[in-house]
Design a protein around this motif. Structure first.
Motif, PDB file in Angstrom:
ATOM      1  N   TRP A  55     -11.242  -3.747  -2.841  1.00  0.00           N
ATOM      2  CA  TRP A  55      -9.915  -4.468  -2.423  1.00  0.00           C
ATOM      3  C   TRP A  55     -10.338  -5.610  -1.391  1.00  0.00           C
ATOM      4  CZ3 TRP A  55      -5.130  -5.573  -3.700  1.00  0.00           C
ATOM      5  CH2 TRP A  55      -4.383  -6.172  -2.845  1.00  0.00           C
TER       6      TRP A  55
ATOM      7  N   LEU B 139     -12.076  -8.694  -2.524  1.00  0.00           N
ATOM      8  CA  LEU B 139     -11.460  -9.819  -3.435  1.00  0.00           C
ATOM      9  C   LEU B 139     -10.908 -10.776  -2.471  1.00  0.00           C
ATOM     10  CD1 LEU B 139      -8.977  -7.321  -5.097  1.00  0.00           C
ATOM     11  CD2 LEU B 139     -10.744  -8.760  -6.117  1.00  0.00           C
TER      12      LEU B 139
ATOM     13  N   VAL C 257      -8.645 -13.553  -0.295  1.00  0.00           N
ATOM     14  CA  VAL C 257      -7.462 -13.368   0.001  1.00  0.00           C
ATOM     15  C   VAL C 257      -6.298 -13.717  -0.773  1.00  0.00           C
ATOM     16  CG1 VAL C 257      -5.812 -14.042   2.026  1.00  0.00           C
ATOM     17  CG2 VAL C 257      -8.153 -13.358   2.553  1.00  0.00           C
TER      18      VAL C 257
ATOM     19  N   GLN D 195      -5.748 -11.061  -3.242  1.00  0.00           N
ATOM     20  CA  GLN D 195      -4.786  -9.977  -2.899  1.00  0.00           C
ATOM     21  C   GLN D 195      -3.584 -10.150  -2.637  1.00  0.00           C
ATOM     22  OE1 GLN D 195      -6.662  -9.086   1.138  1.00  0.00           O
ATOM     23  NE2 GLN D 195      -8.441  -8.437   0.380  1.00  0.00           N
ATOM     24  N   ASP D 196      -3.181 -11.340  -2.037  1.00  0.00           N
ATOM     25  CA  ASP D 196      -1.890 -11.806  -1.929  1.00  0.00           C
ATOM     26  C   ASP D 196      -1.272 -11.984  -3.350  1.00  0.00           C
ATOM     27  OD1 ASP D 196      -1.670 -12.017   0.807  1.00  0.00           O
ATOM     28  OD2 ASP D 196      -2.453 -14.059   0.707  1.00  0.00           O
TER      29      ASP D 196
ATOM     30  N   LEU E 174      -1.848 -10.388  -5.914  1.00  0.00           N
ATOM     31  CA  LEU E 174      -1.716  -8.783  -6.447  1.00  0.00           C
ATOM     32  C   LEU E 174      -0.667  -8.163  -5.670  1.00  0.00           C
ATOM     33  CD1 LEU E 174      -5.213  -7.762  -6.869  1.00  0.00           C
ATOM     34  CD2 LEU E 174      -3.508  -8.380  -8.907  1.00  0.00           C
ATOM     35  N   VAL E 175      -0.519  -8.452  -4.314  1.00  0.00           N
ATOM     36  CA  VAL E 175       0.613  -7.874  -3.577  1.00  0.00           C
ATOM     37  C   VAL E 175       1.970  -8.373  -3.903  1.00  0.00           C
ATOM     38  CG1 VAL E 175       1.532  -7.690  -1.204  1.00  0.00           C
ATOM     39  CG2 VAL E 175      -0.733  -7.057  -1.693  1.00  0.00           C
TER      40      VAL E 175
ATOM     41  N   MET F  98       2.910  -7.087  -7.068  1.00  0.00           N
ATOM     42  CA  MET F  98       3.275  -5.445  -6.923  1.00  0.00           C
ATOM     43  C   MET F  98       4.774  -5.324  -6.598  1.00  0.00           C
ATOM     44  SD  MET F  98       1.204  -3.018  -4.648  1.00  0.00           S
ATOM     45  CE  MET F  98       2.533  -3.464  -3.421  1.00  0.00           C
ATOM     46  N   LEU F  99       4.986  -6.416  -5.643  1.00  0.00           N
ATOM     47  CA  LEU F  99       6.523  -6.174  -5.090  1.00  0.00           C
ATOM     48  C   LEU F  99       7.370  -6.662  -6.275  1.00  0.00           C
ATOM     49  CD1 LEU F  99       5.643  -7.908  -1.883  1.00  0.00           C
ATOM     50  CD2 LEU F  99       6.676  -5.723  -2.012  1.00  0.00           C
TER      51      LEU F  99
ATOM     52  N   TRP G 198       2.242 -17.213   1.092  1.00  0.00           N
ATOM     53  CA  TRP G 198       2.450 -16.070   0.431  1.00  0.00           C
ATOM     54  C   TRP G 198       3.383 -15.115   1.310  1.00  0.00           C
ATOM     55  CZ3 TRP G 198       1.558 -14.822  -4.276  1.00  0.00           C
ATOM     56  CH2 TRP G 198       0.512 -15.629  -4.932  1.00  0.00           C
ATOM     57  N   PRO G 199       3.137 -15.067   2.499  1.00  0.00           N
ATOM     58  CA  PRO G 199       4.237 -14.212   3.255  1.00  0.00           C
ATOM     59  C   PRO G 199       5.585 -14.187   2.687  1.00  0.00           C
ATOM     60  CG  PRO G 199       2.488 -15.129   4.976  1.00  0.00           C
ATOM     61  CD  PRO G 199       2.382 -15.803   3.585  1.00  0.00           C
TER      62      PRO G 199
ATOM     63  N   HIS H 113       6.038 -13.150  -0.856  1.00  0.00           N
ATOM     64  CA  HIS H 113       6.168 -11.616  -0.765  1.00  0.00           C
ATOM     65  C   HIS H 113       7.668 -11.268  -0.497  1.00  0.00           C
ATOM     66  CE1 HIS H 113       1.709 -11.257  -0.118  1.00  0.00           C
ATOM     67  NE2 HIS H 113       1.938 -11.435  -1.390  1.00  0.00           N
ATOM     68  N   ILE H 114       8.325 -11.744   0.760  1.00  0.00           N
ATOM     69  CA  ILE H 114       9.479 -11.567   0.994  1.00  0.00           C
ATOM     70  C   ILE H 114      10.625 -11.636  -0.106  1.00  0.00           C
ATOM     71  CG2 ILE H 114      11.594 -12.387   2.463  1.00  0.00           C
ATOM     72  CD1 ILE H 114       9.833 -11.778   4.692  1.00  0.00           C
TER      73      ILE H 114
END
Lengths: 140, 436, 226
Positions: free
Chosen positions: B5, B8, B10, B13-14, B16-17, B20-21, B401-402, B405-406
């Motif tokens: 993980w 990977l 960044v 990762q972002d 994928l996150v 996922m969200l 990304w943040p 993500h939100i």
């Protein structure tokens, strides 16, 4: 929600997280001989993802992915070393993400890929001999 | 697996996150909509209640936009202020407030500061581990532009290369920042002090000619004029840092006896370790030495805390807005109840009517959330422009990304909540609905 | 789909508070017949239609369509029965005004199993054409006249090729000319393939074309005559 929680969540989805234990981590003296050359252990661990315990020196740059890991808390350290040799047994840490600064006296465990040899950061111009790259860290 | 993980990139990762969200919403959508074509009817319903739909979307967009804007703005400010301090590794000044010294030396917010004398300066300059040592002598100004006395080496360090002209070579020459309204060849006369307290005539007779322009740096130095520090001393009737036999070439080395002083000194060490070593050495009884990066990181942490608090408020707003939108949707499904009852009378499976109502809610949520993302970045862009215009610190609004993500989390959460009004439509009597 | 026979035994449908809305001790309708139900308003005609379509659950008794016992089915099964066997025409067309004539006529395709969708769409288009309407996909049905909209509703009722067509005052909101046209179309198209048609209507034009007329008074079926 905090970014780190997302990451933790993400990691939890990807795999069962292997919890890091402070006693499993290396210390900086494991990598340096008395004469500042690298130990055989350091050479063996090169390019591996390892964990190292230490302290975050006050950051030279804000909002960056770079900090210096010291073996003793920074504010104590300068008074116990002679200036000329001060402190070359440090590690440059490159984090995966912009990090939040931790007080210099909080012990942290940094996990990253060990990289040896002289390297000059093209952006900051800082020269380092030992680095942990793609790192993450947590408070111990 | 953990190592995999972290190996990977960044961005992966972002991504994928984020994915996922969004997964709960996607899975829910796939399950709820499976086997149906809801789209034609969904658009028919939206068209039937177009104004109400717009109001709902706007409500969601504004509440999401506030949350997104806060995060984007904080990041923009952090990056902008950090970038502006990039060239300033270590500042040495007379003991006092580190923040005041940083604001003055890095961001050119001049304030009255005690001076570092020639002996001390000489100690710093002659330190074997110091690669670059330069005085930063602020205090004078021309119109809005601070006039800063320093050395050619500092100009090179700051600007790397000039866009136009050449380095100052004598006490009558100056380099202008990119946004100073002076061109190569222009002359100006500096004022003593800065802003309202500037004394226009104090330096009558002192004239500079611009010999070069610096490139745009996105820092307050774009508005500054850099002159040889000897000139600043000379204008004030002080010694010029060099002995009587001085050949007139500006810059180091300076003669300690003839060095009148400087409020701040920039130091760059020859290695990472020496940077800390020099800080330790010169943080003593006579001088304070600090890393602007450290001070800034502390301020950023403070700003981050405030932002997080505001983000909590923004999240509460989002939840409240979503709750009221879902309550509104329940009322809306009443307005649509005749259509929904018709579908059930025609024999449409209950699950189809459920899917239709749910997709209607989620449609409004997704459009609202996407508009909110755009709105937040636009708002942050406008605020950043204003900040840049005022401070010359280049603050940029970006989408990162943040906030994605939100928004992804918001969509997933609310699409689960949207099951509720959809469920309620199933409870209504078909006959009552048909009779309107 | 060929028509189904209807058999009702001891049917009672009660409304809120236990008030009896409809009582049918016994009734049989042969497959392929066109039946008109008439009676004063509030007599229970619509209740009858909603009961035999399974929209309204029965309080007591049995409703059988062929060998399918509608009165013993649960909600989803009755919905499936309607979707597969019943075409419904309502009093004031009840279309999705924002959909095209084709979109309305083939609406069942949106929730039908994938293998039936193409059939519903082609039958829907076919029925629209038989009713003198083109399957213009861009014109929304809100822009059609009242008579045309009711014909779209007829096409919708027939698109899934049902065994039973139920109509609730299909001509009530139309002028004479349109009403006559619709009565003719409905009588003809609904009886294609030997479907069973039950229409609640006051319209004498429909009474005249029916095979059988049933009267409902005060919630009770009166003697029926051919």
């Amino acid at each position: 929600m905090h970014r780190r929680q997302f990451i933790a969540l993400g990691a939890a989805f990807m795999a069962t997280p292997t919890l890091l234990r402070a006693e499993d981590a290396f210390r900086m003296r494991d990598f340096y001989e008395k004469d500042q050359s690298f130990t055989p252990l350091a050479k063996e661990l090169q390019d591996e993802r390892i964990s190292v315990n230490g302290y975050m020196a006050p950051p030279l740059k804000a909002d960056s992915t770079f900090f210096v890991l010291t073996k003793r808390p920074m504010a104590v350290c300068p008074f116990c070393e002679t200036e000329a040799e001060w402190p070359d047994d440090i590690m440059a840490v490159y984090t995966q993400r912009v990090f939040r600064v931790v007080p210099f006296n909080r012990r942290i465990t940094v996990t990253g890929v060990l990289s040896l040899g002289g390297y000059k950061d093209p952006e900051t111009g800082f020269v380092s001999r030992v680095r942990l790259e793609k790192s993450t860290f947590e408070l111990v | 697996m953990m190592a995999f993980w972290y190996d990977l990139p960044v961005a992966v990762q972002d991504g994928l996150v984020g994915l996922m969200l969004l997964t709960p919403a996607i899975v829910l959508g796939a399950v709820v909509l499976r086997g149906f074509e809801t789209r034609p009817l969904l658009f028919a319903l939206v068209r039937q209640q177009v104004w109400l739909s717009i109001v709902f979307v706007a409500l969601i967009a504004v509440s999401v936009g506030i949350g997104v804007g806060l995060i984007a703005q904080e990041r923009g400010l952090r990056q902008g202020t950090a970038r502006a301090a990039d060239k300033f590794d270590l500042i040495v000044a007379a003991p006092g407030s580190e923040i005041t010294a940083m604001l003055a030396a890095v961001y050119l917010q001049a304030s009255d500061m005690p001076l570092i004398d020639g002996e001390t300066y000489h100690d710093i300059e002659s330190h074997p581990r110091a690669e670059l040592v330069a005085p930063i002598a602020f205090g004078d100004s021309w119109k809005d532009a601070p006039v800063v006395g320093t050395t050619p080496q500092f100009v090179v360090h700051l600007a790397e290369s000039l866009t136009e002209g050449r380095m100052f070579a004598s006490e009558e020459e100056a380099i202008a920042g990119a946004r100073v309204p002076l061109s190569v060849g222009d002359e100006f006369s500096p004022a003593h002090g800065v802003g309202g307290a500037a004394e226009e005539d104090a330096h009558r007779g002192a004239n500079y000619t611009i010999t070069g322009k610096m490139p745009l740096t996105g820092t307050p130095w774009d508005r500054a004029i850099l002159v040889p520090v000897e000139a600043v001393w000379g204008v004030h009737g002080l010694a010029v840092g060099h002995g009587p036999e001085w050949d007139g070439v500006v810059g180091p080395p300076f003669e300690p006896r003839y060095f009148p002083g400087t409020p701040a000194v920039l130091v760059r060490a020859d290695s990472l370790g020496s940077t800390y070593g020099l800080q330790a050495t010169f943080n003593n009884d006579e001088t304070m030495a600090f890393f602007p990066g450290t001070i800034l990181a502390r301020l950023h942490a403070l700003m981050g805390d405030v932002r997080q608090l505001m983000s909590v408020l923004a999240v509460i707003t989002q939840v409240l807005v979503t709750a009221s939108v879902l309550a509104g949707l329940m009322m809306l499904t009443k307005l649509l109840s005749r259509r929904l009852a018709l579908l059930r009378a025609l024999g449409a499976p209950g699950r189809f009517v459920f899917a239709l109502t749910w997709s209607y809610a989620v449609f409004l949520i997704v459009i609202g959330a996407a508009s909110g993302l755009t709105l937040g970045v636009l708002a942050s862009w406008a605020i950043s422009q204003a900040i840049t215009a005022r401070t010359d610190i280049l603050v940029q609004a970006t989408l990162d990304w943040p906030e994605i993500h939100i928004v992804a989390g918001f969509i997933s959460l609310t699409s689960i909540l949207a099951l509720l009004p959809a469920l309620l439509t199933m409870k209504r009597s078909v006959i009552a609905g048909l009779r309107g | 789909m060929a028509g189904l026979p209807l058999r009702i035994e001891g049917l009672t449908v009660s409304g809120e508070g236990g008030r009896t809305l409809l009582e049918v001790p016994e009734l049989s309708i042969e497959p392929g017949t066109a039946v008109v139900v008439r009676g004063p308003s509030g007599a229970g005609k619509s209740t009858f239609l909603y009961a035999v379509s399974g929209i309204l659950p029965v309080t007591a008794g049995r409703i059988l369509w062929g060998d399918q016992v509608l009165s013993e089915m649960n909600d989803p099964a009755r919905a499936a029965f309607r979707r597969n066997q019943v075409g419904f025409v309502f009093q004031d067309h009840l279309l999705f005004e924002e959909l095209s004539a084709f979109g309305n006529a083939s609406i069942a395709a949106l929730y039908a199993p994938k293998n039936r969708r193409a059939g519903i769409r082609s039958t829907g288009t076919e029925q629209l054409e038989k009713l003198g309407l083109s399957a213009d996909e861009h014109r929304i049905s809100g822009t059609y006249s009242g008579g045309e909209r009711q014909r779209i509703a007829v096409a919708r009722a027939l698109a899934a090729d049902p065994a039973i067509v139920l109509a609730d005052e299909p001509t009530a909101s139309l002028d004479r000319e349109n009403a006559d046209r619709l009565a003719d179309d409905l009588m003809q198209l609904a009886r294609d393939n030997g479907r069973t048609l039950i229409a609640v209507t006051h319209d004498p034009a429909m009474h005249a074309q029916a095979d059988r007329v049933i009267d409902i008074v005060d919630g009770r079926i009166q003697d029926s005559a051919a």
